[in-house]
Scaffold this motif. Sequence first.
Motif, PDB file in Angstrom:
ATOM      1  N   ARG A  99       0.823  -1.220   0.000  1.00  0.00           N
ATOM      2  CA  ARG A  99       0.000   0.000   0.000  1.00  0.00           C
ATOM      3  C   ARG A  99       0.853   1.265   0.000  1.00  0.00           C
ATOM      4  NH1 ARG A  99      -5.554  -0.298   3.186  1.00  0.00           N
ATOM      5  NH2 ARG A  99      -6.214  -2.388   2.596  1.00  0.00           N
ATOM      6  N   GLY A 100       2.164   1.094   0.067  1.00  0.00           N
ATOM      7  CA  GLY A 100       3.054   2.251   0.072  1.00  0.00           C
ATOM      8  C   GLY A 100       2.998   3.036   1.369  1.00  0.00           C
ATOM      9  N   LEU A 101       2.646   2.358   2.477  1.00  0.00           N
ATOM     10  CA  LEU A 101       2.567   3.035   3.774  1.00  0.00           C
ATOM     11  C   LEU A 101       3.959   3.282   4.339  1.00  0.00           C
ATOM     12  CD1 LEU A 101      -0.277   0.936   5.455  1.00  0.00           C
ATOM     13  CD2 LEU A 101      -0.487   3.154   4.302  1.00  0.00           C
ATOM     14  N   SER A 102       4.129   4.393   5.015  1.00  0.00           N
ATOM     15  CA  SER A 102       5.377   4.638   5.743  1.00  0.00           C
ATOM     16  C   SER A 102       5.412   3.705   6.947  1.00  0.00           C
ATOM     17  CB  SER A 102       5.441   6.084   6.222  1.00  0.00           C
ATOM     18  OG  SER A 102       5.476   6.960   5.120  1.00  0.00           O
ATOM     19  N   TYR A 103       6.617   3.276   7.317  1.00  0.00           N
ATOM     20  CA  TYR A 103       6.763   2.422   8.492  1.00  0.00           C
ATOM     21  C   TYR A 103       8.091   2.733   9.171  1.00  0.00           C
ATOM     22  CZ  TYR A 103       9.461  -0.507   5.251  1.00  0.00           C
ATOM     23  OH  TYR A 103      10.372  -0.964   4.333  1.00  0.00           O
ATOM     24  N   TRP A 104       8.148   2.375  10.456  1.00  0.00           N
ATOM     25  CA  TRP A 104       9.299   2.708  11.286  1.00  0.00           C
ATOM     26  C   TRP A 104       9.658   1.532  12.179  1.00  0.00           C
ATOM     27  CZ3 TRP A 104       4.904   5.517  10.525  1.00  0.00           C
ATOM     28  CH2 TRP A 104       5.042   6.732   9.859  1.00  0.00           C
ATOM     29  N   ALA A 105      10.919   1.502  12.603  1.00  0.00           N
ATOM     30  CA  ALA A 105      11.388   0.476  13.527  1.00  0.00           C
ATOM     31  C   ALA A 105      11.176   0.876  14.979  1.00  0.00           C
ATOM     32  CB  ALA A 105      12.877   0.201  13.293  1.00  0.00           C
ATOM     33  N   ASP A 106      10.764   2.122  15.221  1.00  0.00           N
ATOM     34  CA  ASP A 106      10.678   2.626  16.598  1.00  0.00           C
ATOM     35  C   ASP A 106       9.409   3.469  16.783  1.00  0.00           C
ATOM     36  OD1 ASP A 106      11.851   4.587  14.821  1.00  0.00           O
ATOM     37  OD2 ASP A 106      12.260   5.788  16.604  1.00  0.00           O
ATOM     38  N   PRO A 107       8.930   3.540  18.038  1.00  0.00           N
ATOM     39  CA  PRO A 107       7.707   4.308  18.299  1.00  0.00           C
ATOM     40  C   PRO A 107       7.894   5.810  18.128  1.00  0.00           C
ATOM     41  CG  PRO A 107       8.624   3.523  20.361  1.00  0.00           C
ATOM     42  CD  PRO A 107       9.420   2.885  19.248  1.00  0.00           C
ATOM     43  N   GLY A 108       9.109   6.310  18.193  1.00  0.00           N
ATOM     44  CA  GLY A 108       9.371   7.725  17.977  1.00  0.00           C
ATOM     45  C   GLY A 108       9.386   8.099  16.501  1.00  0.00           C
ATOM     46  N   GLN A 109       9.256   7.090  15.649  1.00  0.00           N
ATOM     47  CA  GLN A 109       9.195   7.252  14.200  1.00  0.00           C
ATOM     48  C   GLN A 109      10.434   7.961  13.645  1.00  0.00           C
ATOM     49  OE1 GLN A 109       5.163   8.989  14.505  1.00  0.00           O
ATOM     50  NE2 GLN A 109       4.523   7.348  13.125  1.00  0.00           N
ATOM     51  N   THR A 110      11.599   7.572  14.182  1.00  0.00           N
ATOM     52  CA  THR A 110      12.855   8.140  13.699  1.00  0.00           C
ATOM     53  C   THR A 110      13.584   7.198  12.732  1.00  0.00           C
ATOM     54  OG1 THR A 110      14.144   7.278  15.562  1.00  0.00           O
ATOM     55  CG2 THR A 110      13.166   9.483  15.810  1.00  0.00           C
ATOM     56  N   GLU A 162       1.292  -1.263  15.668  1.00  0.00           N
ATOM     57  CA  GLU A 162       2.559  -2.003  15.761  1.00  0.00           C
ATOM     58  C   GLU A 162       2.261  -3.479  15.606  1.00  0.00           C
ATOM     59  OE1 GLU A 162       6.207  -2.665  18.976  1.00  0.00           O
ATOM     60  OE2 GLU A 162       4.314  -1.815  19.649  1.00  0.00           O
ATOM     61  N   ILE A 163       3.111  -4.172  14.851  1.00  0.00           N
ATOM     62  CA  ILE A 163       3.060  -5.629  14.806  1.00  0.00           C
ATOM     63  C   ILE A 163       4.396  -6.142  15.333  1.00  0.00           C
ATOM     64  CG2 ILE A 163       1.311  -5.891  13.014  1.00  0.00           C
ATOM     65  CD1 ILE A 163       3.617  -6.277  10.969  1.00  0.00           C
ATOM     66  N   ILE A 164       4.324  -7.159  16.196  1.00  0.00           N
ATOM     67  CA  ILE A 164       5.527  -7.755  16.784  1.00  0.00           C
ATOM     68  C   ILE A 164       5.383  -9.274  16.779  1.00  0.00           C
ATOM     69  CG2 ILE A 164       6.218  -5.808  18.219  1.00  0.00           C
ATOM     70  CD1 ILE A 164       4.823  -7.144  20.608  1.00  0.00           C
ATOM     71  N   THR A 165       6.511  -9.953  16.649  1.00  0.00           N
ATOM     72  CA  THR A 165       6.489 -11.410  16.646  1.00  0.00           C
ATOM     73  C   THR A 165       6.926 -12.012  17.982  1.00  0.00           C
ATOM     74  OG1 THR A 165       8.731 -11.578  15.733  1.00  0.00           O
ATOM     75  CG2 THR A 165       6.881 -11.532  14.162  1.00  0.00           C
ATOM     76  N   ARG A 166       7.428 -11.174  18.872  1.00  0.00           N
ATOM     77  CA  ARG A 166       7.815 -11.643  20.214  1.00  0.00           C
ATOM     78  C   ARG A 166       7.344 -10.596  21.223  1.00  0.00           C
ATOM     79  NH1 ARG A 166      12.469 -15.154  20.613  1.00  0.00           N
ATOM     80  NH2 ARG A 166      11.925 -15.060  22.810  1.00  0.00           N
ATOM     81  N   PRO A 167       6.759 -11.012  22.345  1.00  0.00           N
ATOM     82  CA  PRO A 167       6.378 -10.039  23.370  1.00  0.00           C
ATOM     83  C   PRO A 167       7.621  -9.349  23.931  1.00  0.00           C
ATOM     84  CG  PRO A 167       5.379 -12.185  23.813  1.00  0.00           C
ATOM     85  CD  PRO A 167       6.379 -12.368  22.712  1.00  0.00           C
TER      86      PRO A 167
END
Length: 128
Positions: A80-91, A116-121
């Motif tokens: 869908r061409g959505l922006s995504y980030w590795a961190d909650p601060g979106q840096t 957020e999607i995560i594969t491990r708690p």
Amino acid sequence: MPVQLNHTIVAARDPEASARFLAEILGLPEPTRFGPFVIVESANQVSLDFMQTDDIVAQHYAFLITEAEFDEIFGRIRGRGLSYWADPGQTKVGEINHNDGGRGVYFEDPNGHLLEIITRPYGSGSAG
């Protein structure tokens, strides 16, 4: 009965579109309607009940998924061409994280809620 989260209300400008977005991205069943709410139910029977309002305060919603589901959902995010980030601060734009030895990524819904999607708690494995 032990305490369980049953549902939460999610503020949305367009509840139908917002619920449909979440269900499609996560691969969940079609949303249903109950009174003023458009409901998306997760596999563990916790629902997100979208309600119309123009007063949106961005919230954070995290979903625990399998590695295979990560591949599918992340593919839909990128498709869908959505922006995504590795961190909650979106840096860390355009990156995923490997926290606790799994994978995770953040992206926004149409109302600016941070999903957020995560594969491990968190706290379940090694630092990433």
